[in-house]
Design an enzyme around this catalytic site. Structure first.
Site, PDB file in Angstrom:
ATOM      1  N   ASP A 167      81.194  29.153  40.478  1.00 53.67           N
ATOM      2  CA  ASP A 167      80.495  30.392  40.123  1.00 53.67           C
ATOM      3  C   ASP A 167      79.307  30.056  39.245  1.00 53.67           C
ATOM      4  O   ASP A 167      79.362  29.112  38.440  1.00 53.67           O
ATOM      5  CB  ASP A 167      81.442  31.347  39.383  1.00 53.67           C
ATOM      6  CG  ASP A 167      82.527  31.910  40.288  1.00 53.67           C
ATOM      7  OD1 ASP A 167      82.252  32.123  41.484  1.00 53.67           O
ATOM      8  OD2 ASP A 167      83.637  32.150  39.790  1.00 53.67           O
ATOM      9  N   ASP A 223      80.664  35.955  46.688  1.00 51.39           N
ATOM     10  CA  ASP A 223      81.229  37.168  46.098  1.00 51.39           C
ATOM     11  C   ASP A 223      80.316  38.363  46.317  1.00 51.39           C
ATOM     12  O   ASP A 223      80.778  39.476  46.590  1.00 51.39           O
ATOM     13  CB  ASP A 223      81.478  36.971  44.599  1.00 51.39           C
ATOM     14  CG  ASP A 223      82.441  35.837  44.307  1.00 51.39           C
ATOM     15  OD1 ASP A 223      83.318  35.555  45.158  1.00 51.39           O
ATOM     16  OD2 ASP A 223      82.315  35.224  43.229  1.00 51.39           O
TER      17      ASP A 223
END
Length: 177
Positions: free
Chosen positions: A133, A151
């Site tokens: 991330d 995402d």
């Protein structure tokens, strides 16, 4: 026939003749964009650090062994295989549905975003056991969990499905504009 309509004839948009091939190319492009962005940020930002971009947005490098919001991140390792299986259970049937049946363009778009996002995170889980991330949104010390392009694709798909659901429920109830 007007000049404008001649410029935008069916032959001007050859991808309309090949929706499944177009879908595959788009999904491959989104997956590549996700994987390249993760690799670039992982190589550019040391693990666990952040670069402030604005007062509410940072670029970070974190690894998430859990699901959304780091759910089950500290589960002891069994979650890796669990999330891989869940990823396959989601990605394979949606791919099949988008390629095998006549789907509405918005359905195919939403499916493409789910497959691209799910596959991008699935690749990370298989490769390293954790999802990379790099996007961090925050306000007054409160941080939304870090996330990545995969995402974002999944959230866009969920939004498209909500819109489709709302419009189909309006049609079913006879409340069309």
């Amino acid at each position: 026939m007007s000049v404008l309509s001649g410029c935008f004839s069916m032959s001007s948009f050859p991808w309309r003749d090949y929706p499944r091939l177009t879908w595959l190319i788009a999904v491959a492009f989104l997956m590549a964009l996700d994987q390249l962005s993760k690799a670039w940020f992982a190589a550019s930002i040391p693990l666990g650090t952040a670069i402030e971009v604005t007062s509410w947005f940072n670029l970070v490098h974190v690894l998430n062994t859990g699901a959304a919001f780091s759910l089950l991140a500290d589960a002891g390792g069994w979650q890796r295989m669990f999330f891989i299986v869940i990823g396959v259970i989601v990605v394979v049937p949606i791919t099949f549905v988008c390629l095998a049946r006549q789907a509405e363009p918005l359905e195919r778009l939403a499916g493409g975003f789910i497959v691209a996002g799910g596959s991008g995170n699935l690749i990370d889980r298989i490769d390293s056991g954790a999802v990379t991330d790099f996007l961090d949104v925050h306000w007054r010390g409160l941080h939304w969990p870090a996330f990545n392009l995969a995402d974002v694709f999944i959230v866009l798909a969920a939004g498209a499905w909500i819109l489709m659901s709302l419009s189909s429920s309006r049609v079913a109830s006879g409340n069309t504009p």
